[in-house]
Structure formats: structure tokens, C-alpha cells
Motif scaffolding. Sequence first.
Motif, PDB file in Angstrom:
ATOM      1  N   THR A  12     -21.994 178.726 -31.166  1.00  0.00           N
ATOM      2  CA  THR A  12     -21.434 178.007 -30.027  1.00  0.00           C
ATOM      3  C   THR A  12     -21.896 176.564 -30.054  1.00  0.00           C
ATOM      4  N   ALA A  13     -20.960 175.633 -30.080  1.00  0.00           N
ATOM      5  CA  ALA A  13     -21.295 174.204 -30.009  1.00  0.00           C
ATOM      6  C   ALA A  13     -21.457 173.830 -28.547  1.00  0.00           C
ATOM      7  N   GLU A  14     -22.559 173.155 -28.245  1.00  0.00           N
ATOM      8  CA  GLU A  14     -22.806 172.657 -26.894  1.00  0.00           C
ATOM      9  C   GLU A  14     -22.751 171.138 -26.928  1.00  0.00           C
ATOM     10  N   PHE A  15     -21.873 170.559 -26.143  1.00  0.00           N
ATOM     11  CA  PHE A  15     -21.675 169.116 -26.064  1.00  0.00           C
ATOM     12  C   PHE A  15     -22.285 168.606 -24.768  1.00  0.00           C
ATOM     13  N   GLN A  16     -22.987 167.484 -24.846  1.00  0.00           N
ATOM     14  CA  GLN A  16     -23.500 166.821 -23.648  1.00  0.00           C
ATOM     15  C   GLN A  16     -23.166 165.343 -23.748  1.00  0.00           C
ATOM     16  N   GLY A  17     -22.662 164.804 -22.673  1.00  0.00           N
ATOM     17  CA  GLY A  17     -22.323 163.392 -22.668  1.00  0.00           C
ATOM     18  C   GLY A  17     -21.800 162.962 -21.320  1.00  0.00           C
ATOM     19  N   ASP A  18     -21.531 161.668 -21.245  1.00  0.00           N
ATOM     20  CA  ASP A  18     -20.981 161.086 -20.022  1.00  0.00           C
ATOM     21  C   ASP A  18     -20.125 159.898 -20.418  1.00  0.00           C
ATOM     22  N   GLU A  19     -19.810 159.044 -19.442  1.00  0.00           N
ATOM     23  CA  GLU A  19     -18.936 157.902 -19.729  1.00  0.00           C
ATOM     24  C   GLU A  19     -19.540 156.938 -20.749  1.00  0.00           C
ATOM     25  N   ASN A  20     -20.851 157.019 -20.995  1.00  0.00           N
ATOM     26  CA  ASN A  20     -21.506 156.164 -21.991  1.00  0.00           C
ATOM     27  C   ASN A  20     -21.367 156.697 -23.407  1.00  0.00           C
ATOM     28  N   GLY A  21     -20.886 157.926 -23.559  1.00  0.00           N
ATOM     29  CA  GLY A  21     -20.668 158.496 -24.876  1.00  0.00           C
ATOM     30  C   GLY A  21     -21.283 159.869 -25.037  1.00  0.00           C
ATOM     31  N   LEU A  22     -21.103 160.403 -26.207  1.00  0.00           N
ATOM     32  CA  LEU A  22     -21.618 161.719 -26.563  1.00  0.00           C
ATOM     33  C   LEU A  22     -23.108 161.589 -26.859  1.00  0.00           C
ATOM     34  N   ALA A  23     -23.935 162.289 -26.083  1.00  0.00           N
ATOM     35  CA  ALA A  23     -25.389 162.192 -26.235  1.00  0.00           C
ATOM     36  C   ALA A  23     -25.924 163.244 -27.196  1.00  0.00           C
ATOM     37  N   SER A  24     -25.321 164.435 -27.174  1.00  0.00           N
ATOM     38  CA  SER A  24     -25.799 165.464 -28.092  1.00  0.00           C
ATOM     39  C   SER A  24     -24.728 166.512 -28.339  1.00  0.00           C
ATOM     40  N   VAL A  25     -24.816 167.089 -29.520  1.00  0.00           N
ATOM     41  CA  VAL A  25     -24.048 168.267 -29.892  1.00  0.00           C
ATOM     42  C   VAL A  25     -25.045 169.167 -30.602  1.00  0.00           C
ATOM     43  N   SER A  26     -25.182 170.373 -30.122  1.00  0.00           N
ATOM     44  CA  SER A  26     -26.095 171.310 -30.760  1.00  0.00           C
ATOM     45  C   SER A  26     -25.380 172.635 -30.960  1.00  0.00           C
ATOM     46  N   VAL A  27     -25.981 173.491 -31.765  1.00  0.00           N
ATOM     47  CA  VAL A  27     -25.401 174.803 -32.028  1.00  0.00           C
ATOM     48  C   VAL A  27     -26.320 175.864 -31.432  1.00  0.00           C
ATOM     49  N   LEU A  28     -25.699 176.807 -30.754  1.00  0.00           N
ATOM     50  CA  LEU A  28     -26.430 177.890 -30.105  1.00  0.00           C
ATOM     51  C   LEU A  28     -26.057 179.210 -30.754  1.00  0.00           C
ATOM     52  N   ASP A  29     -26.996 180.142 -30.763  1.00  0.00           N
ATOM     53  CA  ASP A  29     -26.698 181.463 -31.299  1.00  0.00           C
ATOM     54  C   ASP A  29     -25.967 182.335 -30.288  1.00  0.00           C
ATOM     55  N   GLU A  30     -26.213 182.071 -28.995  1.00  0.00           N
ATOM     56  CA  GLU A  30     -25.567 182.894 -27.975  1.00  0.00           C
ATOM     57  C   GLU A  30     -24.169 182.360 -27.644  1.00  0.00           C
ATOM     58  N   ILE A  31     -23.332 183.262 -27.216  1.00  0.00           N
ATOM     59  CA  ILE A  31     -21.971 182.898 -26.825  1.00  0.00           C
ATOM     60  C   ILE A  31     -22.008 182.413 -25.378  1.00  0.00           C
ATOM     61  N   LYS A  32     -21.396 181.267 -25.129  1.00  0.00           N
ATOM     62  CA  LYS A  32     -21.310 180.702 -23.780  1.00  0.00           C
ATOM     63  C   LYS A  32     -19.840 180.687 -23.362  1.00  0.00           C
ATOM     64  N   PRO A  33     -19.582 180.868 -22.096  1.00  0.00           N
ATOM     65  CA  PRO A  33     -18.191 180.785 -21.635  1.00  0.00           C
ATOM     66  C   PRO A  33     -17.678 179.354 -21.783  1.00  0.00           C
TER      67      PRO A  33
END
Length: 156
Positions: A12-33
Motif C-alpha cells: 500500500t502506497a501512503e501519500f502525504q502532502g499539501d498545497e506546498n507539494g508531496l512531502a512523502s510517499v511510503s510503502v506499507l505492508d498492511e492494506i489501507k482503505p
Amino acid sequence: MEIAYLQTPIGTAEFQGDENGLASVSVLDEIKPIGIIPEVLEDAVYQFREYFEGTRQQFDLKLNPSGTDFQLRVWDALLKIPFGKTISYLDLSKQLGDVKAIRAVASANGKNPLWIVVPCHRVIGSNGDLTGYAGGLHRKKWLLEHESPAKQTTLF
């Protein structure tokens, strides 16, 4: 900070960001909705879908990672590694102007907060071995095979 998720073939790719841009993308082993994708992350999720479908080789996203000046220099150098190519930690250190900084370069590489977008998976050992990868060597191997110009075909 907004968050979005995308199921990929390797987690599962987890994206975090705001209007300033993409701050992080990480990979998780668990499935997220998946849920509703925030508007500021829609383009990142869309481009990742294309990457995993094999139709995108380069990302065009506004990036906003947090790191030291040195880490930012290393991550910027990683952005210059072409799709389907690899480079050694030693060669990356040379490109940055200090062959003795190989451990610091490897450390910065390991702290890259932008999985796949900043292609730290394209950095390998000088002998060609797959070495350290925060997402796990099985993912690094998958990503390099996914980007390989010579795709394995079936014999039958």
C-alpha cells in the motif's frame, strides 16, 4: 497534511502532502482503505497508477520533502538517474563530489521520504548486488525488474 492510499502490486502506497507539494510517499505492508483522495494528492495517485501500469517512466509532481541540505542534494541527484538504469553508491558519491562520503550518501538514500518518485531503488552496490532498501529488498528487486527494458517473456 493530507493523506491518501493506493494499493500497488508491492504494498500500500501512503501519500502525504499539501498545497506546498508531496512531502512523502511510503510503502506499507498492511492494506489501507482507499477512501476519498484529497485534491492535493490526486495527481500523485494518478501518476503512481500509471507507473505501476507501465505507462509512466517519469513523475511530474511538486515535491516538498523535509531533510538536511546534504540529504536534499543526494535526493536531487537521485532524480537524475534515468528510468531503467542503476548507479552504485560509490558513483553517486563521486557525482556529489566526495568519494569519501559514501556512507553519508547511503544514509541519505535510506532516509528518502519519496518512495519511487525519488528513485533510491536505482542505487545498488558497486559489485551489482542489491543492497539495503528501506522498503525491503524484495520490493527493490520488483521495482528494478518493472523498470528493466528487457522484460522476461514466457517460453510457452
